[in-house]
Structures are given as C-alpha cells and as structure tokens.
Design a protein around this motif. Structure first.
Motif, PDB file in Angstrom:
ATOM      1  N   THR A  32      -1.773  -1.136  -4.335  1.00 44.42           N
ATOM      2  CA  THR A  32      -2.738  -0.236  -3.803  1.00 44.42           C
ATOM      3  C   THR A  32      -1.897   1.136  -3.844  1.00 44.42           C
ATOM      4  N   VAL A  33      -2.651   2.114  -4.761  1.00 43.39           N
ATOM      5  CA  VAL A  33      -2.059   3.445  -4.490  1.00 43.39           C
ATOM      6  C   VAL A  33      -2.906   4.434  -4.220  1.00 43.39           C
ATOM      7  N   ASP A  34      -2.636   5.283  -3.169  1.00 43.41           N
ATOM      8  CA  ASP A  34      -3.557   6.562  -2.995  1.00 43.41           C
ATOM      9  C   ASP A  34      -2.838   7.658  -3.379  1.00 43.41           C
ATOM     10  N   ILE A  35      -3.353   8.631  -3.787  1.00 47.57           N
ATOM     11  CA  ILE A  35      -2.655   9.929  -3.915  1.00 47.57           C
ATOM     12  C   ILE A  35      -3.450  11.094  -3.399  1.00 47.57           C
ATOM     13  N   ILE A  36      -2.723  12.016  -2.634  1.00 45.09           N
ATOM     14  CA  ILE A  36      -3.398  13.182  -2.084  1.00 45.09           C
ATOM     15  C   ILE A  36      -2.769  14.344  -3.214  1.00 45.09           C
ATOM     16  N   ALA A  37      -3.420  15.077  -3.737  1.00 45.38           N
ATOM     17  CA  ALA A  37      -2.907  16.188  -4.537  1.00 45.38           C
ATOM     18  C   ALA A  37      -3.934  17.116  -4.722  1.00 45.38           C
ATOM     19  N   GLU A  97       2.904   8.815 -13.817  1.00 47.24           N
ATOM     20  CA  GLU A  97       3.526   7.418 -14.329  1.00 47.24           C
ATOM     21  C   GLU A  97       4.049   6.668 -13.300  1.00 47.24           C
ATOM     22  N   PHE A  98       4.413   7.299 -12.155  1.00 50.82           N
ATOM     23  CA  PHE A  98       5.004   6.589 -11.002  1.00 50.82           C
ATOM     24  C   PHE A  98       3.778   5.613 -10.538  1.00 50.82           C
ATOM     25  N   ALA A  99       2.591   6.525 -10.267  1.00 51.86           N
ATOM     26  CA  ALA A  99       1.568   5.778  -9.556  1.00 51.86           C
ATOM     27  C   ALA A  99       1.041   4.653 -10.504  1.00 51.86           C
ATOM     28  N   GLU A 100       0.834   4.963 -11.876  1.00 47.19           N
ATOM     29  CA  GLU A 100       0.454   3.852 -12.962  1.00 47.19           C
ATOM     30  C   GLU A 100       1.319   2.588 -12.874  1.00 47.19           C
ATOM     31  N   TRP A 101       2.635   2.820 -12.699  1.00 51.90           N
ATOM     32  CA  TRP A 101       3.436   1.650 -12.783  1.00 51.90           C
ATOM     33  C   TRP A 101       3.247   0.728 -11.535  1.00 51.90           C
ATOM     34  N   PHE A 102       3.237   1.261 -10.271  1.00 53.08           N
ATOM     35  CA  PHE A 102       2.923   0.627  -9.338  1.00 53.08           C
ATOM     36  C   PHE A 102       1.399  -0.116  -9.246  1.00 53.08           C
ATOM     37  N   THR A 103       0.561   0.483  -9.780  1.00 56.44           N
ATOM     38  CA  THR A 103      -0.814  -0.029 -10.062  1.00 56.44           C
ATOM     39  C   THR A 103      -0.957  -1.099 -10.818  1.00 56.44           C
ATOM     40  N   ARG A 104      -0.144  -0.961 -12.051  1.00 54.83           N
ATOM     41  CA  ARG A 104      -0.167  -1.975 -12.874  1.00 54.83           C
ATOM     42  C   ARG A 104       0.441  -3.211 -12.313  1.00 54.83           C
ATOM     43  N   LYS A 108       0.837  -1.143  -0.130  1.00 48.28           N
ATOM     44  CA  LYS A 108      -0.145   0.056   0.164  1.00 48.28           C
ATOM     45  C   LYS A 108       0.779   1.088   0.106  1.00 48.28           C
ATOM     46  N   LEU A 109       0.748   2.134  -1.050  1.00 49.20           N
ATOM     47  CA  LEU A 109       1.550   3.186  -1.085  1.00 49.20           C
ATOM     48  C   LEU A 109       0.565   4.507  -1.134  1.00 49.20           C
ATOM     49  N   LEU A 110       1.095   5.495  -0.412  1.00 48.52           N
ATOM     50  CA  LEU A 110       0.486   6.856  -0.338  1.00 48.52           C
ATOM     51  C   LEU A 110       1.603   7.728  -1.112  1.00 48.52           C
ATOM     52  N   ILE A 111       0.868   8.647  -2.158  1.00 51.98           N
ATOM     53  CA  ILE A 111       1.735   9.682  -2.567  1.00 51.98           C
ATOM     54  C   ILE A 111       1.126  10.885  -2.410  1.00 51.98           C
ATOM     55  N   TYR A 112       2.017  11.684  -1.860  1.00 47.82           N
ATOM     56  CA  TYR A 112       1.542  13.339  -1.519  1.00 47.82           C
ATOM     57  C   TYR A 112       2.328  14.139  -2.422  1.00 47.82           C
ATOM     58  N   THR A 113       1.396  14.952  -3.080  1.00 44.65           N
ATOM     59  CA  THR A 113       2.161  15.793  -3.989  1.00 44.65           C
ATOM     60  C   THR A 113       1.294  16.957  -4.262  1.00 44.65           C
ATOM     61  N   THR A 114       1.945  18.116  -4.783  1.00 48.19           N
ATOM     62  CA  THR A 114       1.325  19.416  -5.104  1.00 48.19           C
ATOM     63  C   THR A 114       1.197  19.239  -6.650  1.00 48.19           C
ATOM     64  N   ARG A 134      -6.472   5.609 -13.503  1.00 49.38           N
ATOM     65  CA  ARG A 134      -5.829   4.238 -13.880  1.00 49.38           C
ATOM     66  C   ARG A 134      -5.528   3.356 -12.756  1.00 49.38           C
ATOM     67  N   GLY A 135      -6.563   3.054 -11.774  1.00 41.09           N
ATOM     68  CA  GLY A 135      -6.802   2.100 -11.028  1.00 41.09           C
ATOM     69  C   GLY A 135      -6.319   2.773  -9.319  1.00 41.09           C
ATOM     70  N   SER A 136      -5.595   4.079  -9.635  1.00 40.65           N
ATOM     71  CA  SER A 136      -5.459   4.422  -8.360  1.00 40.65           C
ATOM     72  C   SER A 136      -6.726   5.529  -7.618  1.00 40.65           C
ATOM     73  N   ARG A 137      -6.644   5.911  -6.493  1.00 38.14           N
ATOM     74  CA  ARG A 137      -7.541   6.723  -5.735  1.00 38.14           C
ATOM     75  C   ARG A 137      -6.843   8.068  -5.675  1.00 38.14           C
ATOM     76  N   VAL A 138      -7.475   9.178  -6.222  1.00 33.93           N
ATOM     77  CA  VAL A 138      -7.012  10.318  -5.983  1.00 33.93           C
ATOM     78  C   VAL A 138      -7.707  11.246  -5.169  1.00 33.93           C
ATOM     79  N   TYR A 139      -7.470  11.813  -3.964  1.00 30.78           N
ATOM     80  CA  TYR A 139      -8.049  12.533  -3.029  1.00 30.78           C
ATOM     81  C   TYR A 139      -7.479  13.964  -3.553  1.00 30.78           C
ATOM     82  N   ARG A 140      -8.486  14.759  -3.899  1.00 33.72           N
ATOM     83  CA  ARG A 140      -8.111  16.235  -4.463  1.00 33.72           C
ATOM     84  C   ARG A 140      -8.619  17.027  -3.202  1.00 33.72           C
ATOM     85  N   ALA A 141      -7.751  18.050  -2.879  1.00 32.47           N
ATOM     86  CA  ALA A 141      -8.023  19.178  -1.973  1.00 32.47           C
ATOM     87  C   ALA A 141      -7.535  20.394  -2.608  1.00 32.47           C
ATOM     88  N   PRO A 142      -8.395  21.440  -2.332  1.00 29.60           N
ATOM     89  CA  PRO A 142      -8.217  22.872  -2.863  1.00 29.60           C
ATOM     90  C   PRO A 142      -6.875  23.589  -2.587  1.00 29.60           C
TER      91      PRO A 142
END
Length: 124
Positions: free
Chosen positions: A34-39, A23-30, A2-8, A64-72
């Motif tokens: 499990t990849v979640d992103i906060i962006a 591309e990094f998230a997609e590579w792991f998901t494929r 399980k990977l969490l990516i935090y990025t602006t 592409r299979g990952s869940r992206v949590y968007r924050a303003p």
C-alpha cells in the motif's frame, strides 16, 4: 507493507525526482504494498503549475494503484534561493492537513525525497 512517500516532485513530472519517485511508488504497488504519496501539483521543470492542475487546491487522485494527496504550493516565477525557501515552506504548511491524517494511519516506512528540514517533525 504500508509506505508513505513525501516529496515536492512526483508524477507526471517526466524528469528528475518526479519521474524516479513515480517509478518507485509503482514498483512497490505492483508487489502488493500500500503506497500513499503526499505531493504538490506538477510544476517542474517549467516552474509553474501544470495547466491541468491549476486552480485545484487540496485533492486526491490515483496513480497506478497508489493514492496521491495533492497540496498546493507557491511556485516562484524565477527560481532563486528565497523563492525555493518559500516553495518548500508553502508546501510544508499546505501539506500539514495530510500529515495530520497520517496520525490515524500507521505506516511501516516513510520515504522522503530531497526532504526539507521540517519533515523531521513527523511523529513516527
């Protein structure tokens, strides 16, 4: 894993770390991870939130299979030092609800792209 990516910056930004991180998230998901992103919503390189993301606050989408949590976040009209600091601080504050959710989801790794200093408070 399980990977969490935090990025602006994240997909659909087509240049810089947004493209790379997507591309990094997609590579792991494929590979079955499990990849979640906060962006935040896409805003670079035009320095304004993309039209299709305007007036949307906190929401979740799939990439592409990952869940992206968007924050303003605050995007300065003119990118200068103080504007960039406000951008980073606003995202740190608005993404806090998603960080609180992570307390109930254990991740094996957290990947922070160009992280601001406040990322150091992550409890893992």
């Amino acid at each position: 894993m399980k990977l969490l990516i935090y990025t602006t910056n994240f997909w659909p930004e087509i240049i810089g770390s947004g493209k790379y991180t997507g591309e990094f998230a997609e590579w792991f998901t494929r590979r079955g991870h499990t990849v979640d992103i906060i962006a935040p919503p896409p805003h670079y390189p035009q320095w304004r939130v993309a039209d299709s993301y305007r007036n949307r606050w906190w929401f979740t989408e799939r990439f592409r299979g990952s869940r992206v949590y968007r924050a303003p976040l605050y995007v300065p009209k003119t990118p200068n030092g103080s504007g960039r600091i406000l951008l980073e601080l606003s995202f740190a504050l608005t993404s806090l609800p998603y960080w609180l959710l992570t307390l109930f989801r254990r991740y094996d790794a957290v990947f922070a792209v160009c992280p601001p200093l406040q990322v150091g408070i992550y409890p893992y």
